[in-house]
Enzyme design. Structure first.
Site, PDB file in Angstrom:
ATOM      1  N   HIS A   1      61.971  30.651  13.699  1.00 44.67           N
ATOM      2  CA  HIS A   1      62.660  30.844  12.417  1.00 44.67           C
ATOM      3  C   HIS A   1      61.923  30.022  11.365  1.00 44.67           C
ATOM      4  O   HIS A   1      61.791  28.803  11.500  1.00 44.67           O
ATOM      5  CB  HIS A   1      64.122  30.417  12.494  1.00 44.67           C
ATOM      6  N   CYS A   2      61.445  30.681  10.325  1.00 44.38           N
ATOM      7  CA  CYS A   2      60.641  30.005   9.304  1.00 44.38           C
ATOM      8  C   CYS A   2      61.458  29.816   8.030  1.00 44.38           C
ATOM      9  O   CYS A   2      61.859  30.802   7.399  1.00 44.38           O
ATOM     10  CB  CYS A   2      59.373  30.823   9.000  1.00 44.38           C
ATOM     11  N   PRO A   3      61.709  28.586   7.622  1.00 46.74           N
ATOM     12  CA  PRO A   3      62.471  28.382   6.381  1.00 46.74           C
ATOM     13  C   PRO A   3      61.705  28.823   5.137  1.00 46.74           C
ATOM     14  O   PRO A   3      62.316  29.122   4.116  1.00 46.74           O
ATOM     15  CB  PRO A   3      62.721  26.865   6.376  1.00 46.74           C
TER      16      PRO A   3
ATOM     17  N   ASN B   1      63.732  33.512   6.990  1.00 44.88           N
ATOM     18  CA  ASN B   1      63.928  34.622   7.917  1.00 44.88           C
ATOM     19  C   ASN B   1      63.275  34.251   9.247  1.00 44.88           C
ATOM     20  O   ASN B   1      62.446  33.337   9.320  1.00 44.88           O
ATOM     21  CB  ASN B   1      63.295  35.899   7.362  1.00 44.88           C
TER      22      ASN B   1
END
Length: 282
Positions: free
Chosen positions: A134-136, A140
């Site tokens: 999960h990439c801030p 997403n």
């Protein structure tokens, strides 16, 4: 197509996404106003060429980031009706090793079947097919359907950072002429923007190049970041035979022309997607 996830908005993700757009916008302004236009004032042709190329890269960067942010990462759909998983949970406790080797698994949080290599994201609160992480920065998950756009975002960010560094170095080498008094205040502001641009390009350049290398190695190894973390725990679990590097690259970027792999547009999907739920007796 964007997918609405059943979760509260993530404040950290929203802040990081907005910060990304702010940093990119400032880099575009500083590079044009403080580096390209003053640095190549005596050569209009080179000035417009560098301005056009840098702006084009920024546009592709923003397009890729927006697609990665809004695209469905591969959310596993929830069942239309409630399913009783009590028997499966009890058998999972007794026969954990056998269930670990099955193709499809059961997510206790989503209470749904999930295909191979799908994992549950605690932020999105849904299972994501071939979830990497999960990439801030894109607010997403990076999964089966949007990893292509995420890698494109990293590539164009790295290009923009390196390009800006080269332009700044070229300006420092060529700048040496005497300035008029009325140009002194303008010059001080230009120097300040140039220093900030230099620091920003170095930080973002190193950051995205490291992540890009990690992403490409993971793709070529046919192993997501989640699978790498679980590798020690699942050493005895059966894994399918690794495919060739071109096969896994086509799975990420689609079956279209290789020349279009860096274009942030839809491409023919790979043939490895899962569109049905297995028929299990519950």
């Amino acid at each position: 197509m964007a997918v609405t996830l059943s979760r509260w908005p993530d404040p950290c993700g929203i802040f990081c996404a907005l910060l990304t757009y702010a940093c990119v916008g400032y880099a575009e302004y500083a590079c044009l106003a403080a580096v390209i236009l003053p640095g190549y004032s005596g050569s209009g042709w080179w000035r417009y060429l560098h301005a056009s190329l840098y702006t084009l890269d920024i546009l592709f960067l923003l397009a890729a980031h927006t697609r990665a942010l809004l695209a469905d990462p591969g959310v596993v759909p929830l069942p239309a009706t409630a399913i009783d998983f009590s028997d499966i949970r009890s058998s999972a406790t007794r026969n954990g090793a056998e269930l670990a080797s099955e193709s499809w698994t059961v997510c206790n949080r989503c209470e749904a079947y999930r295909p191979p290599r799908a994992h549950h994201c605690r932020v999105c609160q849904r299972c994501i097919r071939r979830m990497d992480h999960h990439c801030p920065w894109i607010n997403n998950c990076v999964g089966e359907l949007n990893q292509k756009y995420f890698i494109q975002f990293l590539v164009y960010t790295g290009i923009a950072s390196i390009y800006a560094l080269l332009l700044v170095l070229a300006k420092l080498v060529t700048s040496g002429k005497e300035k008029k008094p009325e140009e002194e205040a303008e010059s001080q502001a230009s120097v300040a923007h140039t220093i900030v641009l230099l620091v920003e390009s170095l930080l973002f350049g190193i950051f995205v190049i490291v992540i890009l290398y990690d992403q490409l190695m993971s793709v070529l190894a046919d192993e997501t970041a989640v699978e790498q973390l679980m590798k020690q725990a699942s050493r005895d679990a059966r894994r399918p035979r690794r495919r060739s590097g071109m096969a896994v690259l086509r799975e990420v970027f689609g079956r279209g022309y290789i020349a279009l792999w860096l274009c942030p547009c839809d491409s023919p999907p790979s043939e490895t997607g899962y569109s049905h739920v297995p028929d299990h007796d519950v």
